[in-house]
Write a protein that holds these residues in place. Structure first.
Motif, PDB file in Angstrom:
ATOM      1  N   HIS A 144      -0.022   3.058   6.325  1.00  0.00           N
ATOM      2  CA  HIS A 144       0.099   1.574   6.145  1.00  0.00           C
ATOM      3  C   HIS A 144       1.604   1.135   5.817  1.00  0.00           C
ATOM      4  O   HIS A 144       2.348   1.796   5.680  1.00  0.00           O
ATOM      5  N   HIS A 212      -6.129  -0.288   4.226  1.00  0.00           N
ATOM      6  CA  HIS A 212      -5.084  -1.537   4.925  1.00  0.00           C
ATOM      7  C   HIS A 212      -4.141  -0.597   5.968  1.00  0.00           C
ATOM      8  O   HIS A 212      -4.281   0.570   6.137  1.00  0.00           O
ATOM      9  N   HIS A 226       7.183  -0.913   1.492  1.00  0.00           N
ATOM     10  CA  HIS A 226       7.302   0.392   1.646  1.00  0.00           C
ATOM     11  C   HIS A 226       6.509   0.870   2.757  1.00  0.00           C
ATOM     12  O   HIS A 226       5.677  -0.145   3.369  1.00  0.00           O
ATOM     13  N   TYR A 269       5.644   7.232  -5.168  1.00  0.00           N
ATOM     14  CA  TYR A 269       6.710   6.340  -4.402  1.00  0.00           C
ATOM     15  C   TYR A 269       7.814   6.903  -4.364  1.00  0.00           C
ATOM     16  O   TYR A 269       8.537   7.496  -5.578  1.00  0.00           O
ATOM     17  N   GLU A 279       5.739   5.794   0.431  1.00  0.00           N
ATOM     18  CA  GLU A 279       4.626   6.375  -0.534  1.00  0.00           C
ATOM     19  C   GLU A 279       3.832   7.354   0.143  1.00  0.00           C
ATOM     20  O   GLU A 279       3.625   7.444   1.631  1.00  0.00           O
TER      21      GLU A 279
HETATM   22 FE   LIG Z   1       1.119   1.520  -0.173  1.00  0.00          FE
END
Ligand SMILES: [Fe+2]
Length: 347
Positions: A144, A212, A226, A269, A279
């Motif tokens: 994502h 997502h 990110h 992260y 990430e």
């Molecule tokens: Fe994320």
């Protein structure tokens, strides 16, 4: 009208390809697919597209573009029609203009986020069961994108109503819904009304059946916050921390490991040598039912950002990558976000 299938690949602008290679390839285990003088193409084990990460040498770091795969060639024309109707900057790239890609539509979303759409793509050998090649953080696939934009509501409306995305979860800047009634799984119609009236702080939007493909957060923008890659398991994420520390890259660890309340993902992260943020994560969930209303989180719910209650570092809130103009190649200027009261903390 068209079918965007999934997140496909990202192009980061980087200033030092050798430094990027040490981080992505030597430390994290990304696979080198192809090398050019000013570009490095990388991939992961589960992917079948030729690559998921392009590192392009430039003077200033940032985001080149975010790419999505569509279901058919005609989908590209239908998306171009949306760009035209909505007055968005867009252009065509011929087959082969991008390594391994067919005809590609490049466009700027309403906030300026640079997007690429393609149908035809060169495939490569599937390495899922080449366990003998697994290295580093054993990263499996790209998952994502997460962007910051000045008006999250505007982004939500465009991606859901014009581009066919579905909201999976969201953050409301107002603690209490503005319309009366209990939010309950047994009353989805009420939840759909609540999101229409909430002050949206962040929204998670998907096309493939997990949480997502792209998230939009209220913030200085347009900027890329990110790009997320999916790891094999939680141990892979812990191993990534050990490996980065062992090779002197401890400063690349920005936040985590931890678990998000929102999305349930186990996360880490990292900042690459140019401060582009990635990430590595696992542990979100299947989402196939598009009549399911998005899960609502209040911005002041401590479990939302980190399920265990830890606050992210300041840099995570404040720093993000500038994005590129698809026609000039310049980095776009940014605007301040809409402001909804004063939350005690934000994600
Ligand atoms: Fe994320």
């Amino acid at each position: 009208m068209f079918n965007i299938l999934r997140t496909a690949h990202v192009e980061f602008r980087v200033t030092d390809l050798d430094a990027s290679k040490r981080f992505y390839v030597d430390a994290l285990g990304f696979i080198i697919i192809h090398e050019e003088k000013d570009r490095l193409y990388l991939g992961c084990y589960e992917e079948r597209d030729l690559y998921s990460l392009v590192l392009r040498k430039t003077e200033k770091p940032g985001l080149g573009h975010l790419a999505f795969k569509v279901e058919s060639e005609s989908d590209l024309d239908a998306i171009a029609k949306v760009a035209q109707e909505d007055g968005l900057k867009h252009k065509w790239m011929n087959k082969g203009e991008k390594l391994g890609m067919g005809r590609t539509l490049a466009m700027q979303d309403p906030h300026g986020i640079p997007l690429h759409f393609f149908y035809e793509v060169e495939r490569r050998e599937w390495l899922l069961q080449r366990y003998d090649l697994y290295r580093g953080a054993r990263i499996q696939r790209i998952d994502h994108y997460n962007c910051q934009v000045p008006d999250c509501r505007r982004a939500y409306e465009w991606y859901t109503k014009r581009m066919g995305f579905h909201g999976s979860e969201y953050t409301a800047a107002n603690d209490v819904p503005k319309i009366p009634g209990e939010l309950s799984a047994k009353n989805p119609a009420h939840a759909w009304k609540v999101i229409e009236t909430d002050d949206l702080w962040a929204t998670w939007l998907h096309r493939k059946p997990n949480v997502h493909d792209i998230a939009m957060m209220n913030g200085i923008g347009p900027r890329l916050h990110h790009v997320g890659w999916w790891a094999y398991d939680r141990l892979s994420i812990l191993d990534a921390c050990d490996m980065l520390a062992s090779v002197g890259m401890v400063d690349s660890i920005e936040r985590g490991p931890g678990r998000h309340g929102l999305s349930n993902a186990f996360f880490l992260y990292l900042r690459d040598p140019d401060k582009n943020r990635i990430e590595i994560y696992c542990g979100d969930y299947l989402l196939t039912d598009w009549d399911m209303p998005p899960v609502r989180w209040s911005i002041n719910d401590k479990r939302r950002a980190t399920f265990w209650g830890h606050l992210p570092p300041k840099s995570w809130f404040e720093e993000a990558s500038l994005v590129e103009d698809i026609t000039t190649g310049d980095l776009l200027s940014t605007s301040d976000p809409k402001f909804f009261g004063k939350p005690s903390f934000v994600i």
